[in-house]
Write a protein that holds these residues in place. Structure first.
Motif, PDB file in Angstrom:
ATOM      1  N   GLU A  12      30.756  56.483  74.451  1.00  0.00           N
ATOM      2  CA  GLU A  12      30.532  55.953  75.797  1.00  0.00           C
ATOM      3  C   GLU A  12      29.497  56.764  76.579  1.00  0.00           C
ATOM      4  O   GLU A  12      28.773  56.220  77.394  1.00  0.00           O
ATOM      5  CB  GLU A  12      31.843  55.912  76.588  1.00  0.00           C
ATOM      6  N   ASN A  13      29.428  58.069  76.317  1.00  0.00           N
ATOM      7  CA  ASN A  13      28.473  58.923  77.027  1.00  0.00           C
ATOM      8  C   ASN A  13      27.087  58.887  76.380  1.00  0.00           C
ATOM      9  O   ASN A  13      26.224  59.693  76.707  1.00  0.00           O
ATOM     10  CB  ASN A  13      28.983  60.360  77.099  1.00  0.00           C
ATOM     11  N   GLN A  14      26.892  57.960  75.452  1.00  0.00           N
ATOM     12  CA  GLN A  14      25.638  57.709  74.739  1.00  0.00           C
ATOM     13  C   GLN A  14      25.288  58.762  73.690  1.00  0.00           C
ATOM     14  O   GLN A  14      24.188  58.732  73.136  1.00  0.00           O
ATOM     15  CB  GLN A  14      24.463  57.519  75.725  1.00  0.00           C
ATOM     16  N   ALA A  35      25.929  65.188  65.236  1.00  0.00           N
ATOM     17  CA  ALA A  35      25.076  64.472  66.191  1.00  0.00           C
ATOM     18  C   ALA A  35      23.733  64.104  65.563  1.00  0.00           C
ATOM     19  O   ALA A  35      23.215  64.793  64.688  1.00  0.00           O
ATOM     20  CB  ALA A  35      24.856  65.330  67.429  1.00  0.00           C
ATOM     21  N   VAL A  36      23.185  62.985  66.036  1.00  0.00           N
ATOM     22  CA  VAL A  36      21.838  62.561  65.662  1.00  0.00           C
ATOM     23  C   VAL A  36      21.066  62.249  66.926  1.00  0.00           C
ATOM     24  O   VAL A  36      21.637  61.851  67.945  1.00  0.00           O
ATOM     25  CB  VAL A  36      21.851  61.335  64.718  1.00  0.00           C
ATOM     26  N   ASP A  37      19.750  62.428  66.854  1.00  0.00           N
ATOM     27  CA  ASP A  37      18.912  62.118  68.015  1.00  0.00           C
ATOM     28  C   ASP A  37      18.452  60.663  67.958  1.00  0.00           C
ATOM     29  O   ASP A  37      18.854  59.900  67.070  1.00  0.00           O
ATOM     30  CB  ASP A  37      17.748  63.108  68.129  1.00  0.00           C
TER      31      ASP A  37
END
Length: 81
Positions: A12-14, A35-37
């Motif tokens: 939800e926080n992108q 995480a991925v960008d």
């Protein structure tokens, strides 16, 4: 949407994560994610464990933050690698 290894999820926080591994512990599903960008490149310094929460037909995830639970789940997930 069912969570599967090698899929990218957006919280939800992108924040975006790729699912690396999964385990079931005490009848709950947990996933190791990284995480991925925006270019879908991995950010190795941003690793988390998330819990899958099913509410009727919907699936939600929540980051595990309890240090003791993180330790146990990390051992479970490493044992599967």
């Amino acid at each position: 949407m069912k969570l599967e290894i090698n899929t990218i999820i957006t919280l939800e926080n992108q924040e975006r994560y790729v699912v690396l591994n999964e385990t079931t512990y005490q009848d709950k599903k947990y996933f190791l994610v990284m995480a991925v960008d925006e270019k879908k490149e991995i950010i190795p310094s941003n690793v988390a464990i998330i819990e899958e929460i099913q509410d009727h037909d919907e699936i939600f995830v929540e980051k595990v933050t309890d240090p003791e639970q993180l330790l146990v789940l990390t051992k479970e997930l490493k044992a599967q690698l």
